[in-house]
Design an enzyme around this catalytic site. Structure first.
Site, PDB file in Angstrom:
ATOM      1  CB  SER A 146      -0.904   0.023   1.245  1.00  0.00           C
ATOM      2  OG  SER A 146      -0.151   0.387   2.390  1.00  0.00           O
ATOM      3  CB  THR A 147       0.172   4.814  -0.501  1.00  0.00           C
ATOM      4  OG1 THR A 147      -0.332   4.713  -1.828  1.00  0.00           O
ATOM      5  CG2 THR A 147       0.913   6.130  -0.329  1.00  0.00           C
ATOM      6  CG  ASN A 148      -0.921   4.008   4.196  1.00  0.00           C
ATOM      7  OD1 ASN A 148      -0.900   4.912   3.364  1.00  0.00           O
ATOM      8  ND2 ASN A 148      -2.018   3.662   4.846  1.00  0.00           N
ATOM      9  CB  SER A 324      26.390  48.524  -7.733  1.00  0.00           C
ATOM     10  OG  SER A 324      25.530  49.651  -7.731  1.00  0.00           O
ATOM     11  CB  SER A 325      22.312  48.756 -11.575  1.00  0.00           C
ATOM     12  OG  SER A 325      21.558  49.309 -10.499  1.00  0.00           O
TER      13      SER A 325
END
Length: 503
Positions: A146-148, A324-325
């Site tokens: 099962s998934t579990n 930096s711009s």
């Protein structure tokens, strides 16, 4: 996701009705519904390839166990086994399309795996995709499971797989710091506590300490992964073993060990193991510890390289990009900054894991998908952060030796080494005077006649200042030094200096 746009389709049916599935897709009706229901993260489970590989290992072990106990026939098991083997090598990962965040405790991921494996097995047998009368995702690929039990088991195996790559990167990063420690072993600098000048050390000692602390975390992570070896295969829905044939539990763990090459073992109490996810809290905590140490180191690198003119300026980080711009020539410590942000994410993921583990009511934790996503993302980001810090930063660090030498020569921190010889009060007075006048401590000591040059040079040897040699025997020096009585020493304002401050 191109399969979702395919013009040619096939019809698949579940208990809720029929759905049109792209004819080329290896996934089926359950995956289609999950894809529609959980458009949340916009990230499929395939972004974590170790998780897909781990699921293939689980399904392969289950098929072999079912064959061993006679629960499935050899023909079907052989085909399922071959499909799993292909997925383990990286094939069909693009077919694992369900989102990482999903309801249902991982059922969607489990069924996505069942459908992809089944349809590839059908293809290998010459059957059309969706011909589930021959091999069925639930009745055959998911037999005795099962998934579990498959989902948490796959999580643990995937974490063990993924951690190996992270440990490798941590080891490489630690060695990179150690190499810098060796390179800088001759460079004396001022050590600091609470951001204030403390005592001399070498730059090499500072970088070697980074290496040591990372190697300690490698050990802690290895201890954490050892806790993942206990799995609940054979528990099926809640740990009672319903629908698991006799002998399956023993057979599946044997095959799972062989396939993964991990020292896995079946939990002693499958009910407890199915409901308890506490191991993920421990594992997440180990990841957070490592992340926070990386952040501390990164912030130290930012401080040590700050400036380059108005900061510490002790080391130079490689210039990686314009900073930096608006400010020409500015270069920022972008690599350490990125690593620190990863650490914040890992710390946040640890909170998520803790809350999800606590919220698992009664016999099952429905929130394992977010636990898995949080842990896999943390490991993945930490691994990449370690790599970029090493390659794009640490390996290119250089020392500003002239600046460090000047700072040490003018630093009052060397007075700590003189205190056992000339006395604490006299040393404190000298420190205050040196700070006020910016004179070198060595010049003040000799001009006051407290020590001659030979005695001073012996005490202030770089190796002794940094603790790289046995402690100096100061008895003879003390007996010949001119030391005023401490109680008669006063600071510039006439206050006796007798009380030692806190460390």
């Amino acid at each position: 996701m191109s399969d979702f746009l395919s013009a040619q389709t096939r019809t698949e049916t579940d208990s809720l009705g029929s759905v049109e599935i792209p004819a080329s897709a290896y996934w089926g009706v359950h995956t289609a519904r999950a894809h529609e229901n959980f458009p949340i993260a916009r990230r499929p489970v395939s972004v974590y390839p170790d998780f897909i590989r781990a699921f293939a290992c689980v399904k392969q072990a289950a098929a072999r166990a079912n064959l061993e106990i006679g629960a499935l026939d050899e023909q079907r098991v052989t085909l399922i086994d071959r499909a799993c083997e292909e997925i383990k090598t990286g094939m069909l990962h693009d077919q694992f399309v369900v989102g990482v965040i999903q309801g249902g405790a991982g059922t969607s991921t489990n069924m996505n795996a069942n459908e992809v494996i089944t349809n590839r097995a059908l293809e290998l047998a010459g059957h059309a995709k969706g011909d589930y009368s021959f091999i069925n995702p639930n009745d055959h690929t998911n037999h005795s499971q099962s998934t579990n039990d498959t989902y948490p088991t796959a999580i643990k195996i995937a974490l063990a797989f993924s951690l190996g790559s992270l440990l490798d990167e941590l080891a490489l990063l630690a060695e990179s710091f150690a190499a810098k420690g060796r390179e800088f072993s001759h460079i004396i600098k001022v050590g600091r506590t609470q951001l204030q000048d403390a005592v001399p050390m070498t730059l090499g000692q500072e970088f070697n300490a980074f290496a040591v602390t990372l190697r300690e975390d490698i050990d802690r992570l290895r201890e954490a992964v050892a806790l993942l070896r206990e799995v609940n295969m054979g528990a099926t829905a809640i740990g009672t073993g319903i629908n698991a044939p006799k002998g399956y539990k023993e057979a599946v763990i044997k095959h799972l060990r062989d396939i993964t090459e991990l020292e896995l073992e079946t939990a002693g109490d499958l009910v407890e193991s199915t409901s308890d996810t506490g191991v993920f809290v421990t594992f997440s905590g180990a990841l957070k510890r490592s992340a926070l140490k990386l952040s501390k180191i990164s912030n130290d690198l930012r401080l040590l390289s700050s400036g380059p003119q108005a900061g510490f300026g002790e080391i130079n980080l490689p210039a990686r990009q314009a900073g930096s711009s608006i400010m020409p020539g500015k270069v920022n410590p972008v690599i350490p900054e990125a690593v620190t942000q990863v650490a914040y994410s890992v710390a946040g993921a640890d909170v998520t894991v803790s809350m999800a583990v606590e919220a698992g009511q009664l016999q099952l934790n429905a929130f394992e998908p977010v636990i898995a996503h949080s842990l896999f993302q943390s490991i993945t980001w930490l691994e990449r952060a370690c790599q970029t810090l090493r390659v794009n930063c640490v390996e290119g660090i250089t020392a500003n030796e002239e600046r460090l030498e000047d700072m040490v020569s003018r630093s009052v921190t060397v007075i700590t080494a003189l205190a056992p010889v000339i006395g604490y009060a006299a040393a404190a007075k000298l420190a205050k005077e040196a700070l006020a006048t910016n004179e070198k401590v060595s010049e003040l000591v000799t001009s006051r006649g407290l020590l001659d040059q030979a005695q001073l040079d012996d005490i202030l040897q770089p190796s002794k200042l940094a603790g790289l040699a046995p402690e100096t025997d100061v008895i003879d020096v003390i007996s010949s030094a001119a030391i005023p009585a401490p109680e008669k020493l006063e600071d510039g304002e006439g206050t006796q200096i007798t009380d030692k401050p806190a460390e």
